[in-house]
Motif scaffolding. Structure first.
Motif, PDB file in Angstrom:
ATOM      1  N   SER A  69       0.847  -1.191   0.000  1.00 59.99           N
ATOM      2  CA  SER A  69       0.000   0.000   0.000  1.00 59.99           C
ATOM      3  C   SER A  69       0.886   1.245   0.000  1.00 59.99           C
ATOM      4  CB  SER A  69      -0.897   0.004   1.243  1.00 59.99           C
ATOM      5  OG  SER A  69      -0.111   0.168   2.419  1.00 59.99           O
ATOM      6  N   ALA A  70       0.240   2.401  -0.103  1.00 54.31           N
ATOM      7  CA  ALA A  70       0.995   3.655  -0.060  1.00 54.31           C
ATOM      8  C   ALA A  70       1.721   3.803   1.273  1.00 54.31           C
ATOM      9  CB  ALA A  70       0.056   4.841  -0.299  1.00 54.31           C
ATOM     10  N   SER A  71       1.056   3.397   2.364  1.00 50.00           N
ATOM     11  CA  SER A  71       1.706   3.463   3.681  1.00 50.00           C
ATOM     12  C   SER A  71       2.888   2.513   3.752  1.00 50.00           C
ATOM     13  CB  SER A  71       0.691   3.123   4.785  1.00 50.00           C
ATOM     14  OG  SER A  71      -0.361   4.067   4.816  1.00 50.00           O
ATOM     15  N   GLY A  72       2.727   1.354   3.122  1.00 48.94           N
ATOM     16  CA  GLY A  72       3.823   0.397   3.093  1.00 48.94           C
ATOM     17  C   GLY A  72       5.016   0.931   2.332  1.00 48.94           C
ATOM     18  N   HIS A  73       4.742   1.585   1.212  1.00 46.22           N
ATOM     19  CA  HIS A  73       5.824   2.194   0.430  1.00 46.22           C
ATOM     20  C   HIS A  73       6.566   3.240   1.264  1.00 46.22           C
ATOM     21  CE1 HIS A  73       7.948   3.986  -2.966  1.00 46.22           C
ATOM     22  NE2 HIS A  73       7.535   5.163  -2.534  1.00 46.22           N
ATOM     23  N   ASP A  74       5.814   4.054   2.014  1.00 43.26           N
ATOM     24  CA  ASP A  74       6.437   5.065   2.858  1.00 43.26           C
ATOM     25  C   ASP A  74       7.300   4.421   3.945  1.00 43.26           C
ATOM     26  OD1 ASP A  74       5.197   7.021   1.392  1.00 43.26           O
ATOM     27  OD2 ASP A  74       3.548   7.331   2.826  1.00 43.26           O
ATOM     28  N   GLU A  75       6.836   3.290   4.493  1.00 40.21           N
ATOM     29  CA  GLU A  75       7.608   2.626   5.547  1.00 40.21           C
ATOM     30  C   GLU A  75       8.920   2.069   4.984  1.00 40.21           C
ATOM     31  OE1 GLU A  75       7.134  -0.886   8.891  1.00 40.21           O
ATOM     32  OE2 GLU A  75       5.658   0.712   8.656  1.00 40.21           O
ATOM     33  N   VAL A  76       8.869   1.531   3.765  1.00 40.71           N
ATOM     34  CA  VAL A  76      10.096   1.032   3.136  1.00 40.71           C
ATOM     35  C   VAL A  76      11.093   2.171   2.954  1.00 40.71           C
ATOM     36  CG1 VAL A  76      11.083   0.070   1.018  1.00 40.71           C
ATOM     37  CG2 VAL A  76       8.999  -0.916   1.976  1.00 40.71           C
ATOM     38  N   ALA A  77      10.602   3.305   2.446  1.00 41.81           N
ATOM     39  CA  ALA A  77      11.479   4.457   2.236  1.00 41.81           C
ATOM     40  C   ALA A  77      12.083   4.928   3.550  1.00 41.81           C
ATOM     41  CB  ALA A  77      10.700   5.591   1.574  1.00 41.81           C
ATOM     42  N   SER A  78      11.281   4.937   4.608  1.00 42.40           N
ATOM     43  CA  SER A  78      11.769   5.364   5.918  1.00 42.40           C
ATOM     44  C   SER A  78      12.799   4.380   6.458  1.00 42.40           C
ATOM     45  CB  SER A  78      10.600   5.487   6.895  1.00 42.40           C
ATOM     46  OG  SER A  78      11.043   5.798   8.199  1.00 42.40           O
ATOM     47  N   TRP A  79      12.554   3.080   6.276  1.00 40.15           N
ATOM     48  CA  TRP A  79      13.482   2.046   6.741  1.00 40.15           C
ATOM     49  C   TRP A  79      14.840   2.178   6.045  1.00 40.15           C
ATOM     50  CZ3 TRP A  79      14.456  -2.981   4.071  1.00 40.15           C
ATOM     51  CH2 TRP A  79      15.283  -3.832   4.821  1.00 40.15           C
ATOM     52  N   LEU A  80      14.818   2.389   4.753  1.00 40.58           N
ATOM     53  CA  LEU A  80      16.059   2.481   3.998  1.00 40.58           C
ATOM     54  C   LEU A  80      16.861   3.731   4.372  1.00 40.58           C
ATOM     55  CD1 LEU A  80      14.793   1.352   0.481  1.00 40.58           C
ATOM     56  CD2 LEU A  80      16.179   0.031   2.093  1.00 40.58           C
ATOM     57  N   ARG A  81      16.165   4.782   4.805  1.00 40.10           N
ATOM     58  CA  ARG A  81      16.847   6.033   5.154  1.00 40.10           C
ATOM     59  C   ARG A  81      17.313   6.064   6.607  1.00 40.10           C
ATOM     60  NH1 ARG A  81      12.374   8.561   2.460  1.00 40.10           N
ATOM     61  NH2 ARG A  81      11.548   9.036   4.537  1.00 40.10           N
ATOM     62  N   SER A  82      16.843   5.123   7.421  1.00 38.83           N
ATOM     63  CA  SER A  82      17.115   5.169   8.861  1.00 38.83           C
ATOM     64  C   SER A  82      18.258   4.221   9.236  1.00 38.83           C
ATOM     65  CB  SER A  82      15.859   4.785   9.654  1.00 38.83           C
ATOM     66  OG  SER A  82      14.778   5.641   9.325  1.00 38.83           O
ATOM     67  N   PRO A  83      19.144   4.652  10.139  1.00 40.62           N
ATOM     68  CA  PRO A  83      20.200   3.752  10.604  1.00 40.62           C
ATOM     69  C   PRO A  83      19.627   2.670  11.507  1.00 40.62           C
ATOM     70  CG  PRO A  83      20.230   5.778  11.873  1.00 40.62           C
ATOM     71  CD  PRO A  83      19.218   5.979  10.779  1.00 40.62           C
ATOM     72  N   VAL A  84      20.312   1.530  11.559  1.00 43.94           N
ATOM     73  CA  VAL A  84      19.925   0.454  12.469  1.00 43.94           C
ATOM     74  C   VAL A  84      20.527   0.760  13.825  1.00 43.94           C
ATOM     75  CG1 VAL A  84      20.114  -2.006  12.966  1.00 43.94           C
ATOM     76  CG2 VAL A  84      19.783  -1.237  10.606  1.00 43.94           C
ATOM     77  N   LEU A  85      19.689   0.884  14.833  1.00 46.96           N
ATOM     78  CA  LEU A  85      20.159   1.186  16.182  1.00 46.96           C
ATOM     79  C   LEU A  85      20.492  -0.109  16.891  1.00 46.96           C
ATOM     80  CD1 LEU A  85      17.566   3.952  17.149  1.00 46.96           C
ATOM     81  CD2 LEU A  85      19.849   4.220  16.129  1.00 46.96           C
ATOM     82  N   ARG A  86      21.759  -0.302  17.201  1.00 46.73           N
ATOM     83  CA  ARG A  86      22.195  -1.553  17.803  1.00 46.73           C
ATOM     84  C   ARG A  86      21.534  -1.812  19.152  1.00 46.73           C
ATOM     85  NH1 ARG A  86      23.822  -4.814  13.946  1.00 46.73           N
ATOM     86  NH2 ARG A  86      25.281  -3.792  12.532  1.00 46.73           N
ATOM     87  N   ALA A  87      21.201  -0.753  19.877  1.00 48.25           N
ATOM     88  CA  ALA A  87      20.563  -0.936  21.184  1.00 48.25           C
ATOM     89  C   ALA A  87      19.198  -1.578  21.057  1.00 48.25           C
ATOM     90  CB  ALA A  87      20.441   0.404  21.902  1.00 48.25           C
ATOM     91  N   GLU A  88      18.600  -1.537  19.859  1.00 49.14           N
ATOM     92  CA  GLU A  88      17.265  -2.088  19.680  1.00 49.14           C
ATOM     93  C   GLU A  88      17.282  -3.462  19.023  1.00 49.14           C
ATOM     94  OE1 GLU A  88      14.928   0.697  17.528  1.00 49.14           O
ATOM     95  OE2 GLU A  88      15.102   2.267  19.047  1.00 49.14           O
ATOM     96  N   THR A  89      18.472  -4.019  18.756  1.00 51.50           N
ATOM     97  CA  THR A  89      18.545  -5.330  18.138  1.00 51.50           C
ATOM     98  C   THR A  89      18.438  -6.414  19.192  1.00 51.50           C
ATOM     99  OG1 THR A  89      20.950  -5.238  18.230  1.00 51.50           O
ATOM    100  CG2 THR A  89      19.904  -4.515  16.178  1.00 51.50           C
ATOM    101  N   THR A  90      18.419  -7.662  18.736  1.00 55.74           N
ATOM    102  CA  THR A  90      18.269  -8.793  19.643  1.00 55.74           C
ATOM    103  C   THR A  90      19.407  -8.835  20.661  1.00 55.74           C
ATOM    104  OG1 THR A  90      17.245 -10.010  17.835  1.00 55.74           O
ATOM    105  CG2 THR A  90      17.975 -11.287  19.734  1.00 55.74           C
ATOM    106  N   ARG A  91      19.088  -9.230  21.889  1.00 55.36           N
ATOM    107  CA  ARG A  91      20.103  -9.343  22.922  1.00 55.36           C
ATOM    108  C   ARG A  91      21.181 -10.335  22.495  1.00 55.36           C
ATOM    109  NH1 ARG A  91      15.230  -9.019  25.695  1.00 55.36           N
ATOM    110  NH2 ARG A  91      15.073  -7.316  27.193  1.00 55.36           N
ATOM    111  N   ASP A  92      22.417 -10.037  22.847  1.00 59.77           N
ATOM    112  CA  ASP A  92      23.544 -10.884  22.508  1.00 59.77           C
ATOM    113  C   ASP A  92      23.586 -12.057  23.483  1.00 59.77           C
ATOM    114  OD1 ASP A  92      26.097 -12.057  22.255  1.00 59.77           O
ATOM    115  OD2 ASP A  92      26.894 -10.200  21.417  1.00 59.77           O
ATOM    116  N   GLU A  93      23.260 -13.248  22.986  1.00 60.21           N
ATOM    117  CA  GLU A  93      23.191 -14.424  23.859  1.00 60.21           C
ATOM    118  C   GLU A  93      24.541 -14.743  24.485  1.00 60.21           C
ATOM    119  OE1 GLU A  93      22.069 -19.203  23.690  1.00 60.21           O
ATOM    120  OE2 GLU A  93      21.702 -17.909  21.952  1.00 60.21           O
TER     121      GLU A  93
END
Length: 207
Positions: A69-93
């Motif tokens: 959808s149009a909202s989905g397209h916007d989310e993809v664009a936002s995801w590609l422009r945003s850095p991955v925040l390591r603090a929000e990734t899976t805990r390091d086992e």
């Protein structure tokens, strides 16, 4: 790894169905993180619920197609422009495992570190051989696979450096007399003093 955003990004290229989305995901990531079809369809259900994809027609073979959808397209664009925040990734086992193990009496931490280092080194060697077995990328699929392998190689190298650093830190800690203890006695909740038994009226009068 975000399966949600990855599926959206693939659907941004055109409508597709579950099995094809799985194949496209694995093709674009070098089959490094295999997905099952159930995971794909569960993700599609959530994306539809959130208004990011639209369920379309079913073809003669029973494949249900989904479109972004149009909202989905916007989310993809936002995801590609945003850095991955390591603090929000899976805990390091591994980090959690060592953190807990170092607080447990009678645990051989050196052996844990040694075995993990051997395993990580073996993984690093396998990845390096796989990378060196190919030449320069001849397609974007091969380039994508090389980027993923490079990332895994750097992660393995960093993990080995961290394990060596941890071993040195453990050696210094032992030299300073640090040792693990059992479960600590329960402490009063912060901000709440321990309750005392009420004083009887007679005792108050007597005082």
């Amino acid at each position: 790894m975000s399966v949600r955003q990855s599926i959206l990004a693939i659907l941004d290229q055109g409508s597709s169905y579950g099995y094809r989305l799985r194949a496209e995901f694995e093709r674009r990531t070098g089959a490094t993180w295999p997905l099952n079809v159930g995971q794909i369809y569960n993700t599609l259900d959530r994306l539809e619920r959130d208004g990011l994809v639209v369920k379309g027609e079913t073809d003669a073979e029973g494949h249900v197609f989904y479109s972004i959808s149009a909202s989905g397209h916007d989310e993809v664009a936002s995801w590609l422009r945003s850095p991955v925040l390591r603090a929000e990734t899976t805990r390091d086992e591994l980090a959690i495992k060592l953190a807990i193990a170092v607080t447990l009496p009678g645990v051989d931490i050196d052996e844990i570190v040694r075995l993990q280092r051997m395993s990580t080194m073996s993984t690093l060697q396998d990845l390096t051989r796989a990378k060196n077995s190919g030449g320069d990328p001849g397609s974007t699929d091969e380039l994508a696979w090389l980027l993923v392998v490079d990332s895994m190689i750097f992660q393995a190298e960093a993990e080995i450096r961290w394990l060596d650093h941890s071993r040195s830190r453990l050696t210094r800690a032992r030299a300073e007399g640090l040792s693990a203890t059992g479960i600590q006695p329960e402490l009063p909740r912060r901000g709440r003093p321990a309750r005392s038994e009420p004083t009887s009226t007679n005792e108050s009068v007597a005082r």
